[in-house]
Design a protein around this motif. Structure first.
Motif, PDB file in Angstrom:
ATOM      1  N   ALA A  54      -1.877 -20.094  -5.796  1.00 51.00           N
ATOM      2  CA  ALA A  54      -2.444 -21.225  -5.072  1.00 51.00           C
ATOM      3  C   ALA A  54      -1.522 -22.430  -5.200  1.00 51.00           C
ATOM      4  O   ALA A  54      -0.692 -22.507  -6.107  1.00 51.00           O
ATOM      5  N   GLY A  55      -1.684 -23.365  -4.303  1.00 55.89           N
ATOM      6  CA  GLY A  55      -0.894 -24.594  -4.366  1.00 55.89           C
ATOM      7  C   GLY A  55       0.173 -24.637  -3.292  1.00 55.89           C
ATOM      8  O   GLY A  55       0.683 -23.612  -2.858  1.00 55.89           O
ATOM      9  N   ASP A  56       0.486 -25.841  -2.873  1.00 58.86           N
ATOM     10  CA  ASP A  56       1.450 -26.017  -1.786  1.00 58.86           C
ATOM     11  C   ASP A  56       2.842 -26.408  -2.269  1.00 58.86           C
ATOM     12  O   ASP A  56       3.757 -26.535  -1.463  1.00 58.86           O
ATOM     13  N   ASP A  57       3.030 -26.598  -3.562  1.00 56.26           N
ATOM     14  CA  ASP A  57       4.314 -27.023  -4.113  1.00 56.26           C
ATOM     15  C   ASP A  57       5.196 -25.803  -4.392  1.00 56.26           C
ATOM     16  O   ASP A  57       4.941 -25.043  -5.321  1.00 56.26           O
ATOM     17  N   ARG A  58       6.219 -25.610  -3.569  1.00 55.42           N
ATOM     18  CA  ARG A  58       7.089 -24.438  -3.719  1.00 55.42           C
ATOM     19  C   ARG A  58       7.760 -24.391  -5.088  1.00 55.42           C
ATOM     20  O   ARG A  58       7.848 -23.335  -5.704  1.00 55.42           O
ATOM     21  N   ALA A  59       8.246 -25.524  -5.563  1.00 56.92           N
ATOM     22  CA  ALA A  59       8.920 -25.553  -6.868  1.00 56.92           C
ATOM     23  C   ALA A  59       7.967 -25.104  -7.978  1.00 56.92           C
ATOM     24  O   ALA A  59       8.375 -24.388  -8.900  1.00 56.92           O
ATOM     25  N   GLU A  60       6.711 -25.501  -7.872  1.00 54.71           N
ATOM     26  CA  GLU A  60       5.726 -25.092  -8.878  1.00 54.71           C
ATOM     27  C   GLU A  60       5.469 -23.584  -8.796  1.00 54.71           C
ATOM     28  O   GLU A  60       5.356 -22.915  -9.818  1.00 54.71           O
ATOM     29  N   ARG A  61       5.417 -23.044  -7.577  1.00 57.96           N
ATOM     30  CA  ARG A  61       5.208 -21.597  -7.423  1.00 57.96           C
ATOM     31  C   ARG A  61       6.389 -20.812  -7.992  1.00 57.96           C
ATOM     32  O   ARG A  61       6.211 -19.775  -8.621  1.00 57.96           O
ATOM     33  N   VAL A  62       7.603 -21.316  -7.795  1.00 58.39           N
ATOM     34  CA  VAL A  62       8.799 -20.657  -8.350  1.00 58.39           C
ATOM     35  C   VAL A  62       8.736 -20.688  -9.876  1.00 58.39           C
ATOM     36  O   VAL A  62       9.035 -19.691 -10.540  1.00 58.39           O
ATOM     37  N   ALA A  63       8.346 -21.822 -10.439  1.00 61.07           N
ATOM     38  CA  ALA A  63       8.230 -21.940 -11.899  1.00 61.07           C
ATOM     39  C   ALA A  63       7.174 -20.980 -12.441  1.00 61.07           C
ATOM     40  O   ALA A  63       7.387 -20.324 -13.474  1.00 61.07           O
ATOM     41  N   ILE A  64       6.040 -20.873 -11.749  1.00 63.65           N
ATOM     42  CA  ILE A  64       4.982 -19.936 -12.168  1.00 63.65           C
ATOM     43  C   ILE A  64       5.502 -18.505 -12.080  1.00 63.65           C
ATOM     44  O   ILE A  64       5.285 -17.698 -12.984  1.00 63.65           O
ATOM     45  N   SER A  65       6.211 -18.200 -11.015  1.00 65.26           N
ATOM     46  CA  SER A  65       6.784 -16.862 -10.837  1.00 65.26           C
ATOM     47  C   SER A  65       7.713 -16.505 -11.990  1.00 65.26           C
ATOM     48  O   SER A  65       7.609 -15.432 -12.581  1.00 65.26           O
ATOM     49  N   ASP A  66       8.633 -17.414 -12.314  1.00 68.79           N
ATOM     50  CA  ASP A  66       9.577 -17.171 -13.407  1.00 68.79           C
ATOM     51  C   ASP A  66       8.854 -16.983 -14.738  1.00 68.79           C
ATOM     52  O   ASP A  66       9.161 -16.069 -15.503  1.00 68.79           O
ATOM     53  N   ALA A  67       7.885 -17.854 -15.019  1.00 65.61           N
ATOM     54  CA  ALA A  67       7.152 -17.785 -16.282  1.00 65.61           C
ATOM     55  C   ALA A  67       6.321 -16.512 -16.372  1.00 65.61           C
ATOM     56  O   ALA A  67       6.238 -15.877 -17.429  1.00 65.61           O
ATOM     57  N   LEU A  68       5.699 -16.116 -15.267  1.00 64.79           N
ATOM     58  CA  LEU A  68       4.872 -14.910 -15.260  1.00 64.79           C
ATOM     59  C   LEU A  68       5.733 -13.668 -15.466  1.00 64.79           C
ATOM     60  O   LEU A  68       5.373 -12.792 -16.271  1.00 64.79           O
ATOM     61  N   CYS A  69       6.859 -13.597 -14.782  1.00 63.04           N
ATOM     62  CA  CYS A  69       7.763 -12.452 -14.962  1.00 63.04           C
ATOM     63  C   CYS A  69       8.240 -12.358 -16.413  1.00 63.04           C
ATOM     64  O   CYS A  69       8.283 -11.274 -16.986  1.00 63.04           O
ATOM     65  N   GLU A  70       8.579 -13.495 -16.992  1.00 64.36           N
ATOM     66  CA  GLU A  70       9.023 -13.533 -18.382  1.00 64.36           C
ATOM     67  C   GLU A  70       7.912 -13.086 -19.324  1.00 64.36           C
ATOM     68  O   GLU A  70       8.133 -12.312 -20.262  1.00 64.36           O
ATOM     69  N   ALA A  71       6.687 -13.531 -19.065  1.00 70.29           N
ATOM     70  CA  ALA A  71       5.556 -13.233 -19.955  1.00 70.29           C
ATOM     71  C   ALA A  71       5.179 -11.754 -19.961  1.00 70.29           C
ATOM     72  O   ALA A  71       4.782 -11.226 -20.994  1.00 70.29           O
ATOM     73  N   VAL A  72       5.312 -11.095 -18.810  1.00 70.81           N
ATOM     74  CA  VAL A  72       4.879  -9.693 -18.734  1.00 70.81           C
ATOM     75  C   VAL A  72       6.041  -8.705 -18.663  1.00 70.81           C
ATOM     76  O   VAL A  72       5.830  -7.504 -18.574  1.00 70.81           O
ATOM     77  N   GLY A  73       7.273  -9.212 -18.681  1.00 68.09           N
ATOM     78  CA  GLY A  73       8.438  -8.327 -18.643  1.00 68.09           C
ATOM     79  C   GLY A  73       8.633  -7.652 -17.296  1.00 68.09           C
ATOM     80  O   GLY A  73       9.073  -6.513 -17.221  1.00 68.09           O
ATOM     81  N   ALA A  74       8.291  -8.367 -16.223  1.00 65.44           N
ATOM     82  CA  ALA A  74       8.402  -7.810 -14.880  1.00 65.44           C
ATOM     83  C   ALA A  74       9.584  -8.430 -14.148  1.00 65.44           C
ATOM     84  O   ALA A  74      10.145  -9.427 -14.591  1.00 65.44           O
ATOM     85  N   GLN A  75       9.934  -7.827 -13.027  1.00 64.83           N
ATOM     86  CA  GLN A  75      10.980  -8.372 -12.171  1.00 64.83           C
ATOM     87  C   GLN A  75      10.366  -8.819 -10.859  1.00 64.83           C
ATOM     88  O   GLN A  75       9.492  -8.141 -10.309  1.00 64.83           O
ATOM     89  N   LEU A  76      10.818  -9.952 -10.371  1.00 64.42           N
ATOM     90  CA  LEU A  76      10.372 -10.446  -9.077  1.00 64.42           C
ATOM     91  C   LEU A  76      11.123  -9.684  -7.992  1.00 64.42           C
ATOM     92  O   LEU A  76      12.348  -9.699  -7.947  1.00 64.42           O
ATOM     93  N   VAL A  77      10.372  -9.010  -7.138  1.00 65.20           N
ATOM     94  CA  VAL A  77      10.971  -8.257  -6.040  1.00 65.20           C
ATOM     95  C   VAL A  77      11.080  -9.149  -4.811  1.00 65.20           C
ATOM     96  O   VAL A  77      12.085  -9.135  -4.109  1.00 65.20           O
ATOM     97  N   GLN A  78      10.031  -9.956  -4.579  1.00 62.85           N
ATOM     98  CA  GLN A  78       9.994 -10.766  -3.370  1.00 62.85           C
ATOM     99  C   GLN A  78       9.074 -11.959  -3.577  1.00 62.85           C
ATOM    100  O   GLN A  78       8.076 -11.865  -4.280  1.00 62.85           O
ATOM    101  N   HIS A  79       9.421 -13.076  -2.965  1.00 68.72           N
ATOM    102  CA  HIS A  79       8.583 -14.280  -2.990  1.00 68.72           C
ATOM    103  C   HIS A  79       8.535 -14.796  -1.556  1.00 68.72           C
ATOM    104  O   HIS A  79       9.522 -15.303  -1.054  1.00 68.72           O
ATOM    105  N   ILE A  80       7.388 -14.605  -0.921  1.00 68.51           N
ATOM    106  CA  ILE A  80       7.209 -15.079   0.452  1.00 68.51           C
ATOM    107  C   ILE A  80       6.005 -16.003   0.457  1.00 68.51           C
ATOM    108  O   ILE A  80       4.882 -15.567   0.208  1.00 68.51           O
ATOM    109  N   GLY A  81       6.249 -17.272   0.714  1.00 64.77           N
ATOM    110  CA  GLY A  81       5.143 -18.233   0.737  1.00 64.77           C
ATOM    111  C   GLY A  81       4.403 -18.250  -0.585  1.00 64.77           C
ATOM    112  O   GLY A  81       4.996 -18.512  -1.625  1.00 64.77           O
ATOM    113  N   LYS A  82       3.128 -17.938  -0.536  1.00 66.57           N
ATOM    114  CA  LYS A  82       2.300 -17.954  -1.746  1.00 66.57           C
ATOM    115  C   LYS A  82       2.155 -16.579  -2.384  1.00 66.57           C
ATOM    116  O   LYS A  82       1.426 -16.417  -3.352  1.00 66.57           O
TER     117      LYS A  82
END
Length: 93
Positions: A54-82
Motif C-alpha cells: 500500500a502507499g503511493d510513495d515509490r521510494a518507500e515501496r522500494v525500501a519495503i521491498s529491499d527490507a522484506l527480501c533481506e528479512a526472508v532471504g528472498a529475491q525480488l523478481v519484479q516490481h510493477i507499481g504496488k
C-alpha cells in the motif's frame, strides 16, 4: 541467499507469476513482524509469490521491498507499481 538470478531465470519466474494473485498485503503500518512472518510462510509453501504494498510513495515501496527480501532471504523478481514478485527456492529440494 542464492546467487543472483540470470535474465532467463527472471523471465521464466515472471511468466510463472503472471497468473498469481497477491498473497501478502503490506498495509499502512508498513513492514511489521506479522507481514514478515506471513511472507516467510507463503514463500515456504509456494516459492514464488506476489506481495501488494500500500502507499503511493515509490521510494518507500522500494525500501519495503529491499527490507522484506533481506528479512526472508528472498529475491525480488519484479516490481510493477504496488506489486512485488518474490522468489525463494524451496529448502527441501
Amino acid at each position: 541467499m542464492t546467487d543472483k538470478l540470470t535474465t532467463q531465470e527472471i523471465a521464466a519466474l515472471k511468466a510463472r507469476a503472471h497468473h498469481l494473485h497477491p498473497v501478502v498485503m503490506v498495509g499502512q503500518q508498513g513492514l511489521t513482524d506479522a507481514v514478515i512472518q506471513e511472507t516467510d510462510t507463503a514463500l515456504t509453501a509456494h516459492e514464488l509469490i506476489k506481495v501488494k504494498v500500500a502507499g503511493d510513495d515509490r521510494a518507500e515501496r522500494v525500501a519495503i521491498s529491499d527490507a522484506l527480501c533481506e528479512a526472508v532471504g528472498a529475491q525480488l523478481v519484479q516490481h510493477i507499481g504496488k506489486l512485488l514478485v518474490l522468489w525463494r527456492p524451496n529448502k527441501e529440494v
